[in-house]
Design an enzyme around this catalytic site. Structure first.
Site, PDB file in Angstrom:
ATOM      1  N   LYS A 125     -12.373  14.792   1.454  1.00 48.21           N
ATOM      2  CA  LYS A 125     -13.126  13.597   1.854  1.00 48.21           C
ATOM      3  C   LYS A 125     -12.094  12.601   2.349  1.00 48.21           C
ATOM      4  CE  LYS A 125     -14.762   9.908   1.134  1.00 48.21           C
ATOM      5  NZ  LYS A 125     -14.408   8.782   2.032  1.00 48.21           N
ATOM      6  N   GLU A 173      -1.762  -6.131  -6.308  1.00 52.17           N
ATOM      7  CA  GLU A 173      -1.425  -5.347  -5.115  1.00 52.17           C
ATOM      8  C   GLU A 173      -2.133  -5.945  -3.894  1.00 52.17           C
ATOM      9  OE1 GLU A 173      -3.227  -1.402  -4.351  1.00 52.17           O
ATOM     10  OE2 GLU A 173      -1.193  -0.703  -3.974  1.00 52.17           O
ATOM     11  N   CYS A 177       1.961   2.921  -0.375  1.00 51.81           N
ATOM     12  CA  CYS A 177       1.814   2.712  -1.823  1.00 51.81           C
ATOM     13  C   CYS A 177       3.164   2.484  -2.484  1.00 51.81           C
ATOM     14  CB  CYS A 177       1.127   3.912  -2.448  1.00 51.81           C
ATOM     15  SG  CYS A 177       2.001   5.447  -2.155  1.00 51.81           S
ATOM     16  N   GLU A 180      -3.230   9.451  -7.888  1.00 51.70           N
ATOM     17  CA  GLU A 180      -2.109   8.692  -7.321  1.00 51.70           C
ATOM     18  C   GLU A 180      -2.689   7.373  -6.843  1.00 51.70           C
ATOM     19  OE1 GLU A 180      -0.222  11.281  -4.470  1.00 51.70           O
ATOM     20  OE2 GLU A 180       0.567  12.543  -6.057  1.00 51.70           O
TER      21      GLU A 180
HETATM   22  N1  LIG Z   1       0.057   6.390  -5.560  1.00 55.74           N
HETATM   23  C1  LIG Z   1       0.008   6.897  -4.336  1.00 55.74           C
HETATM   24  O1  LIG Z   1       0.575   7.924  -4.046  1.00 55.74           O
HETATM   25  C2  LIG Z   1      -0.772   6.183  -3.265  1.00 55.74           C
HETATM   26  C3  LIG Z   1      -0.600   6.568  -1.942  1.00 55.74           C
HETATM   27  C4  LIG Z   1      -1.302   5.895  -0.933  1.00 55.74           C
HETATM   28  C5  LIG Z   1      -2.183   4.888  -1.253  1.00 55.74           C
HETATM   29  N2  LIG Z   1      -2.342   4.519  -2.543  1.00 55.74           N
HETATM   30  C6  LIG Z   1      -3.260   3.426  -2.872  1.00 55.74           C
HETATM   31  O2  LIG Z   1      -4.440   3.523  -2.101  1.00 55.74           O
HETATM   32  C7  LIG Z   1      -4.992   2.243  -1.867  1.00 55.74           C
HETATM   33  C8  LIG Z   1      -5.345   2.103  -0.404  1.00 55.74           C
HETATM   34  O3  LIG Z   1      -6.215   3.117  -0.035  1.00 55.74           O
HETATM   35  P1  LIG Z   1      -7.800   2.935   0.070  1.00 55.74           P
HETATM   36  O4  LIG Z   1      -8.118   1.490   0.300  1.00 55.74           O
HETATM   37  O5  LIG Z   1      -8.302   3.960   1.025  1.00 55.74           O
HETATM   38  O6  LIG Z   1      -8.294   3.311  -1.404  1.00 55.74           O
HETATM   39  P2  LIG Z   1      -9.792   3.422  -1.909  1.00 55.74           P
HETATM   40  O7  LIG Z   1      -9.696   3.659  -3.371  1.00 55.74           O
HETATM   41  O8  LIG Z   1     -10.624   2.305  -1.411  1.00 55.74           O
HETATM   42  O9  LIG Z   1     -10.369   4.710  -1.182  1.00 55.74           O
HETATM   43  C9  LIG Z   1      -9.761   5.986  -1.341  1.00 55.74           C
HETATM   44  C10 LIG Z   1     -10.806   7.061  -1.104  1.00 55.74           C
HETATM   45  O10 LIG Z   1     -11.760   7.047  -2.163  1.00 55.74           O
HETATM   46  C11 LIG Z   1     -13.070   7.065  -1.628  1.00 55.74           C
HETATM   47  N3  LIG Z   1     -13.968   6.419  -2.586  1.00 55.74           N
HETATM   48  C12 LIG Z   1     -14.195   5.089  -2.752  1.00 55.74           C
HETATM   49  N4  LIG Z   1     -15.067   4.900  -3.765  1.00 55.74           N
HETATM   50  C13 LIG Z   1     -15.391   6.121  -4.246  1.00 55.74           C
HETATM   51  C14 LIG Z   1     -16.252   6.577  -5.292  1.00 55.74           C
HETATM   52  N5  LIG Z   1     -16.967   5.730  -6.044  1.00 55.74           N
HETATM   53  N6  LIG Z   1     -16.346   7.902  -5.516  1.00 55.74           N
HETATM   54  C15 LIG Z   1     -15.649   8.768  -4.766  1.00 55.74           C
HETATM   55  N7  LIG Z   1     -14.825   8.398  -3.761  1.00 55.74           N
HETATM   56  C16 LIG Z   1     -14.696   7.103  -3.506  1.00 55.74           C
HETATM   57  C17 LIG Z   1     -12.908   6.337  -0.296  1.00 55.74           C
HETATM   58  O11 LIG Z   1     -14.002   6.603   0.553  1.00 55.74           O
HETATM   59  C18 LIG Z   1     -11.589   6.896   0.187  1.00 55.74           C
HETATM   60  O12 LIG Z   1     -11.769   8.169   0.773  1.00 55.74           O
HETATM   61  C19 LIG Z   1      -3.941   1.267  -2.362  1.00 55.74           C
HETATM   62  O13 LIG Z   1      -4.312   0.824  -3.644  1.00 55.74           O
HETATM   63  C20 LIG Z   1      -2.692   2.121  -2.479  1.00 55.74           C
HETATM   64  O14 LIG Z   1      -1.729   1.680  -3.395  1.00 55.74           O
HETATM   65  C21 LIG Z   1      -1.666   5.149  -3.552  1.00 55.74           C
HETATM   66  O1  LIG Z   2       1.386   5.383   0.537  1.00 53.69           O
HETATM   67  C1  LIG Z   2       1.933   6.158  -0.215  1.00 53.69           C
HETATM   68  C2  LIG Z   2       2.892   7.089   0.196  1.00 53.69           C
HETATM   69  C3  LIG Z   2       2.971   8.259  -0.434  1.00 53.69           C
HETATM   70  C4  LIG Z   2       3.879   9.245  -0.026  1.00 53.69           C
HETATM   71  C5  LIG Z   2       3.815  10.494  -0.479  1.00 53.69           C
HETATM   72  O2  LIG Z   2       2.830  10.950  -1.217  1.00 53.69           O
HETATM   73  C6  LIG Z   2       4.840  11.444  -0.186  1.00 53.69           C
HETATM   74  O3  LIG Z   2       5.828  11.132   0.474  1.00 53.69           O
HETATM   75  O4  LIG Z   2       4.672  12.575  -0.641  1.00 53.69           O
END
Ligand SMILES: NC(=O)c1ccc[n+]([C@@H]2O[C@H](COP(=O)([O-])OP(=O)(O)OC[C@H]3O[C@@H](n4cnc5c(N)ncnc54)[C@H](O)[C@@H]3O)[C@@H](O)[C@H]2O)c1
Ligand SMILES: O=C/C=C/C=C(\O)C(=O)O
Length: 485
Positions: free
Chosen positions: A177, A389, A287, A253
């Site tokens: 998804k 964040e 992230c 993550e």
């Molecule tokens: N730790 C990591 O490796 C990492 C990497 C990249 C991004 N992030 C984090 O991601 C965030 C930014 O991404 P975003 O705004 O797309 O995140 P988000 O949580 O809004 O969405 C992520 C995904 O979850 C889906 N989603 C939302 N609500 C849902 C539900 N109730 N049930 C199932 N699926 C659902 C969304 O449609 C999307 O596909 C930031 O907080 C960032 O720190 C973390």
């Molecule tokens: O936004 C987050 C970046 C994540 C990066 C990785 O998961 C990676 O380099 O494997």
């Protein structure tokens, strides 16, 4: 470029009667329509993925599977420019960035895990038995089954394949998804799967949102055997609750509020170059990126001045301009969120060193999701822009006097994803890295990745680790087989 972006189910592109808009963040223009998957499409995708486990894919030898993944890598590289165009259309990120990071990693995520499963070994124990003979114990790994892969929008292809690569290498099937903001590259990957002969049903893509849409239907589906999620912490918590039904394994993550720590003995130029990247790369939507910078007092003023000069030197522009090194944010919604934090910082009394608003853009780009790279100083540690964040191109820079003080401040956050420590004192680097409450600590670097290493967050930044053998732990069911001889 595709105008209609369809679901990919059982090797075929599937339309629906519900559509949502796909917009280009450089000018907020509608550039496509995405077919939203409902419950019926998600059911069909999960059923196809379950069936594929029992079909040719499930019967393949490891070497056959690895050959297919290597063909996939070659085909992604053959269609590099299409992936690049699709990724930049969805995100607005500079081509120079996506062509060095996003798309090559999309390919190497498959290569790394194909290599890993070829080479990994298991455990073996010889065991004495009560009757004086022996038994042998060995580990055997089978796929966990159908993996639900829920992805964010910031590094769409990279973060999706970071999960799909190991999942397929381990013999699973997936239903992906993608984020509603960035549906294109996951969809394009379906064509590549078909071209190289990955059996139908192994890789499926369902489009839509979270609640009451494809995200919820997928994560609550009882025939999904494991869930892996990257995105916001609050969303991860909802998905974790869904995973509790049926006691399904989950890997999370999630968000971060990463601190960089710069000691006075650091290689100054390297620290500036690395911190500028960690704050502003991908318009701050990484992230692992830095939003809090702590600088040892003797070099504080010089550091702030150099960061200001670096930020003001960034060329904000469209993806195809080779001079661009900063694109827009992903959406108007996200732009509004980041701008609201810029107002909050000022209300809380921040000194705005640079930025703080929307850059002046030419008329045809005025509706885009642009923000200026922004640096603040002078806030107390309790300020919201230091605690929460933001996920934008911004950071607060604060001075510190002692190692103990900076550790206390840097660790005083609910998140614990990553840190970057800048110092030439190896003992101190080691000491500070060990005490930071994070999953990933870089010393004198940032985003220097080796796909064999553990990747994940501490505290509210995540649960579990992916990468190398850690992905193997998540994407396989480990069985001990004990044979009495
Ligand atoms: N730790 C990591 O490796 C990492 C990497 C990249 C991004 N992030 C984090 O991601 C965030 C930014 O991404 P975003 O705004 O797309 O995140 P988000 O949580 O809004 O969405 C992520 C995904 O979850 C889906 N989603 C939302 N609500 C849902 C539900 N109730 N049930 C199932 N699926 C659902 C969304 O449609 C999307 O596909 C930031 O907080 C960032 O720190 C973390
Ligand atoms: O936004 C987050 C970046 C994540 C990066 C990785 O998961 C990676 O380099 O494997």
């Amino acid at each position: 470029m595709q105008k209609e972006i369809l679901n990919f189910i059982n090797g075929e592109y599937v339309s629906t009667d519900r559509w949502f808009e796909n917009r280009n963040p450089i000018n907020n223009a509608v550039i496509g329509q995405v077919a939203e998957a409902g419950k019926a499409e998600v059911d069909a995708a999960v059923a196809a993925a379950q069936a594929a486990l029992k079909g040719p894919w499930g019967k393949m030898t490891l070497n056959q599977r690895v050959d297919l993944l290597e063909a996939l890598v070659a085909e992604i590289n053959n269609r590099f420019d299409e992936f690049l165009e699709a990724e930049c259309a969805d995100t607005g990120k500079p081509r120079s960035l996506a062509s060095h990071i996003d798309i090559p990693r999309g390919a190497s995520n498959f290569k790394a895990f194909a290599d890993m499963v070829k080479n990994v070994s298991g455990e073996f124990f010889e065991t004495a038995t009560p009757d004086g003979s022996t038994a042998i114990n060995y580990t055997y790994r089978s796929p966990v089954g159908v993996v639900g892969v829920i992805c964010p929008w910031n590094l769409p292809l990279l973060l999706m394949t970071w999960k799909v690569g190991p999942a397929l290498a381990c013999g699973n099937t997936v239903v992906v998804k993608p984020s509603e903001e960035t549906p294109r590259t996951a969809t394009l990957l379906g064509e590549v799967m078909n071209k190289v002969g990955i059996p139908k049903g192994v890789y499926n893509v369902v489009h839509g949102f979270g609640p009451n849409s494809a995200g919820e239907f997928l994560t609550t589906h009882p025939d999904v055997n494991a869930l892996t999620f990257t995105g916001e912490t609050r969303t991860g918590e909802i998905i974790m609750k869904a995973a509790a039904n049926g006691s399904r394994p989950i890997s999370l993550e999630m968000g971060g509020k990463n601190a960089a720590i710069v000691f006075a003995d650091a290689d100054f130029d390297a620290a500036i170059e690395g911190t500028l990247r960690s704050c502003f790369a991908n318009c701050g939507q990484v992230c692992l990126g830095t939003e809090r910078v702590y600088v040892e007092r003797p070099i504080f003023d010089k550091f702030v001045a150099a960061m200001k000069a670096g930020a003001e030197n960034l060329k904000i522009g469209v993806p195809e301009d080779p001079a661009t090194n900063m694109g827009p944010l992903v959406s108007k919604e996200h732009q509004n969120k980041v701008l609201s934090y810029m107002r909050i910082a000022v209300e809380d009394g921040a000194t705005v060193v640079t930025g703080g608003g929307i850059p002046d853009m030419p008329d045809h780009l005025k509706d885009g999701c642009w923000v200026q790279p922004t640096i603040w100083t002078g806030l107390p540690e309790t300020a919201r822009v230091i605690k929460e964040e933001i996920f934008g191109p911004c950071c607060h820079i604060a001075p510190f006097d002692t190692e103990e003080e900076v550790l206390e401040k840097a660790n005083d956050n609910v998140y614990g994803l990553a840190t970057a420590i800048w110092t030439t004192n190896v003992s101190r680097a080691n000491r500070v890295a060990q005490q930071m409450e994070v999953g990933i600590a870089w010393v004198n670097s940032w985003f220097l990745r080796d796909l064999r290493t553990a990747f994940g967050g501490a505290k509210q930044s995540g649960i579990g680790r992916e990468g190398g053998v850690h992905s193997l732990e998540f994407y396989t069911e480990l069985k001990n087989i004990c044979i009495k001889l």
